[in-house]
Design a protein around this motif. Structure first.
Motif, PDB file in Angstrom:
ATOM      1  N   GLN A 255       0.885  -1.173  -0.530  1.00 10.98           N
ATOM      2  CA  GLN A 255       0.005   0.154   0.369  1.00 10.98           C
ATOM      3  C   GLN A 255       0.514   0.897   0.351  1.00 10.98           C
ATOM      4  N   ALA A 256       1.990   1.570   0.671  1.00 11.97           N
ATOM      5  CA  ALA A 256       3.211   2.147   0.915  1.00 11.97           C
ATOM      6  C   ALA A 256       3.535   2.259  -0.761  1.00 11.97           C
ATOM      7  N   ALA A 257       4.043   1.261  -0.782  1.00 12.13           N
ATOM      8  CA  ALA A 257       4.754   1.930  -1.913  1.00 12.13           C
ATOM      9  C   ALA A 257       3.854   2.403  -3.361  1.00 12.13           C
ATOM     10  N   ALA A 258       2.042   2.019  -3.646  1.00 13.77           N
ATOM     11  CA  ALA A 258       1.675   2.235  -4.781  1.00 13.77           C
ATOM     12  C   ALA A 258       1.465   4.079  -4.001  1.00 13.77           C
ATOM     13  N   ALA A 259       1.329   4.124  -2.627  1.00 13.37           N
ATOM     14  CA  ALA A 259       0.518   5.637  -2.450  1.00 13.37           C
ATOM     15  C   ALA A 259       2.328   7.184  -2.832  1.00 13.37           C
ATOM     16  N   GLU A 260       3.165   5.892  -2.681  1.00  9.71           N
ATOM     17  CA  GLU A 260       4.501   6.403  -2.793  1.00  9.71           C
ATOM     18  C   GLU A 260       4.763   6.519  -4.250  1.00  9.71           C
ATOM     19  N   GLY A 261       4.752   5.930  -5.069  1.00 10.55           N
ATOM     20  CA  GLY A 261       4.784   5.906  -6.285  1.00 10.55           C
ATOM     21  C   GLY A 261       3.544   6.674  -7.959  1.00 10.55           C
ATOM     22  N   GLN A 262       2.680   6.700  -7.048  1.00  6.57           N
ATOM     23  CA  GLN A 262       1.431   7.380  -7.848  1.00  6.57           C
ATOM     24  C   GLN A 262       1.032   6.971  -9.234  1.00  6.57           C
ATOM     25  N   ASP A 263       0.935   7.271 -10.144  1.00 10.04           N
ATOM     26  CA  ASP A 263       1.230   6.692 -11.563  1.00 10.04           C
ATOM     27  C   ASP A 263       1.720   5.846 -12.208  1.00 10.04           C
ATOM     28  N   ASN A 264       3.129   5.483 -11.040  1.00  5.50           N
ATOM     29  CA  ASN A 264       4.568   4.845 -11.914  1.00  5.50           C
ATOM     30  C   ASN A 264       4.265   3.448 -12.015  1.00  5.50           C
TER      31      ASN A 264
END
Length: 444
Positions: A255-264
């Protein structure tokens, strides 16, 4: 044979269309039957009960003189009562003028006010009743978990989960003492992600300790429809082992990786039944309900939980029915809150889905199993019932507003005013449909 499980074999498009038609047909049939049966109880004669529009594929006339038919376009339905000029219950003045006083009482335009109001309100009410009974049935069938921190069933995972046995009672997670399932969830949320955690359990009256997987591993319990995870080929039971080359041990890390990476794009290594697969997914921004309203988050679109399933106990019929009422109310309340936040600009208007988006969601839910698809039908039934109560002419809510006006003033609006408002309502409804359809093409 699991018919719904065969949907993916039709391909994404045909599977979604088939699931959408099935879901919509059930919901429309229940909605229109509500109008029909309450109208019949109120002495209002139904001339036609149609499932679908357009050319008639099948029809029969029952002993009461009602024609039951299935039409070629399965995207709605209607009940045409005596004295109606069309499927939207417009008034056929010429036909009504030729009826006797007794026959006029059997029309939607000549019956007592309360009978007309009850007949119109019955459609949305039957949608809510369908939702309540479906949710109640699922709760009755699946039961509920106790608050005991006991291992019921272990999920298949690549880590040392086989140290546990069904029936083990959790006493400690790390240094946190566990007296209930809620204590376990609290300890799991507070624990720092790591390859293993020390557990203390009671088994057959003996206390033992060992290291095992993180309490909330990155395992997929449920996929969200129209999500990156669903479109990217992830499946229920998959375990994410690394994100962008970095090993992950907890759901919170993904979840944290998705939030940090956003649309990457995110490069994932996924464990599936002993096989390791490579997947590339791009998180999508979604507005999620919270206690205070909504929050926007970047997600890949799956939910998870503990490494085990707690034991389940059977619910009584009363508790299951109450749970169905609460779930239906929650969906209605969340829907209204979401609409308000869209109107005020607090969340994106892309949250409104058109027929293509709903069809895709139908297919995604059906591909996950019968229970998930039936649950989706109940959710959609609540939404349809709620939408029909909006005070827009041509919708049931608009007719109820007209009846409220008649009750206060003592006479209905003039035919000219009714026709003008019906045309306005039709324009608003078509505009909303076009806007929702545009969202299906331009919103991710």
């Amino acid at each position: 044979m699991d018919i719904l499980g065969m949907l993916p074999s039709f391909g994404g498009f045909f599977g979604s269309v088939l699931a959408f038609i099935v879901a919509l047909s059930v919901i429309v049939a229940i909605h229109e039957y509500g109008h029909y049966i309450v109208g019949r109880w109120c002495g209002i004669h139904a001339e036609v009960f149609s499932l679908g529009f357009g050319p008639v594929l099948y029809s029969r006339v029952d002993k009461r003189g009602t024609r039951w038919q299935v039409a070629a376009l399965p995207f709605g339905g209607y009940v045409k009562f005596l004295g109606d000029s069309d499927a939207a219950s417009g008034k056929d003045g010429e036909a009504i003028s030729s009826l006797s006083d007794a026959e006029r009482k059997r029309t939607m335009h000549g019956a007592d006010l309360w009978r007309r109001a009850a007949t119109v309100a019955a459609g949305p009410v039957f949608n809510f009743i369908l939702s309540i009974f479906v949710f109640a049935g699922i709760f009755l069938f699946s039961g509920t978990t106790t608050d005991d921190a006991v291992i019921g069933k272990l999920k298949p995972l690549p880590g040392p989960v086989d140290m546990f046995e069904p029936g083990d009672r959790l006493l400690k997670v790390g240094d946190a003492e566990i007296a209930s399932l809620e204590d376990f969830y609290t300890a799991a949320r507070d624990a720092e992600p790591s390859p293993t955690v020390t557990y203390e359990v009671e088994r057959d009256g003996q206390v033992t300790s060992f290291d095992s997987v993180f309490p909330f591993p990155p395992v997929i319990d449920q996929l969200q429809p129209k999500s990156a995870a669903m479109d990217g080929g992830l499946e229920v039971g998959d375990v994410i082992q690394s994100v962008n080359g970095t090993p992950v041990y907890a759901l919170s890390e993904v979840q944290a990786a998705a939030a940090e990476g956003q649309d990457n794009p995110m490069e994932l290594l996924v464990w599936r039944n002993g096989e390791v697969l490579e997947k590339t997914l791009t998180p999508r921004q979604r507005d999620l309900p919270t206690a205070d309203g909504f929050e926007s988050r970047w997600l890949i679109g799956f939910s998870g939980g503990a490494f085990f399933e707690p034991p389940r106990i059977t619910l009584g019929a009363g508790d299951a029915f109450w749970g169905g009422i609460q779930q239906t109310w929650f969906i209605a309340q969340s829907s209204l809150s979401g609409m308000w936040h869209m109107v005020t600009g607090a969340i994106s208007s892309c949250n409104i889905q058109g027929p293509i988006g709903i069809a895709q969601t139908s297919g995604d839910m059906a591909s996950q199993g019968v229970a998930e698809f039936i649950w989706f039908i109940a959710v959609l039934s609540t939404a349809v019932g709620l939408l029909n109560l909006f005070p827009i002419p041509v919708l049931d809510g608009g007719h109820l507003v007209f009846y409220a006006y008649e009750a206060v003033v003592g006479r209905p609006p003039s035919d000219k005013a009714l026709n003008a408002m019906m045309m306005t309502g039709l324009f608003l409804l078509l505009s909303l449909m076009v806007f929702a359809l545009s969202n299906d093409f331009f919103c991710s």
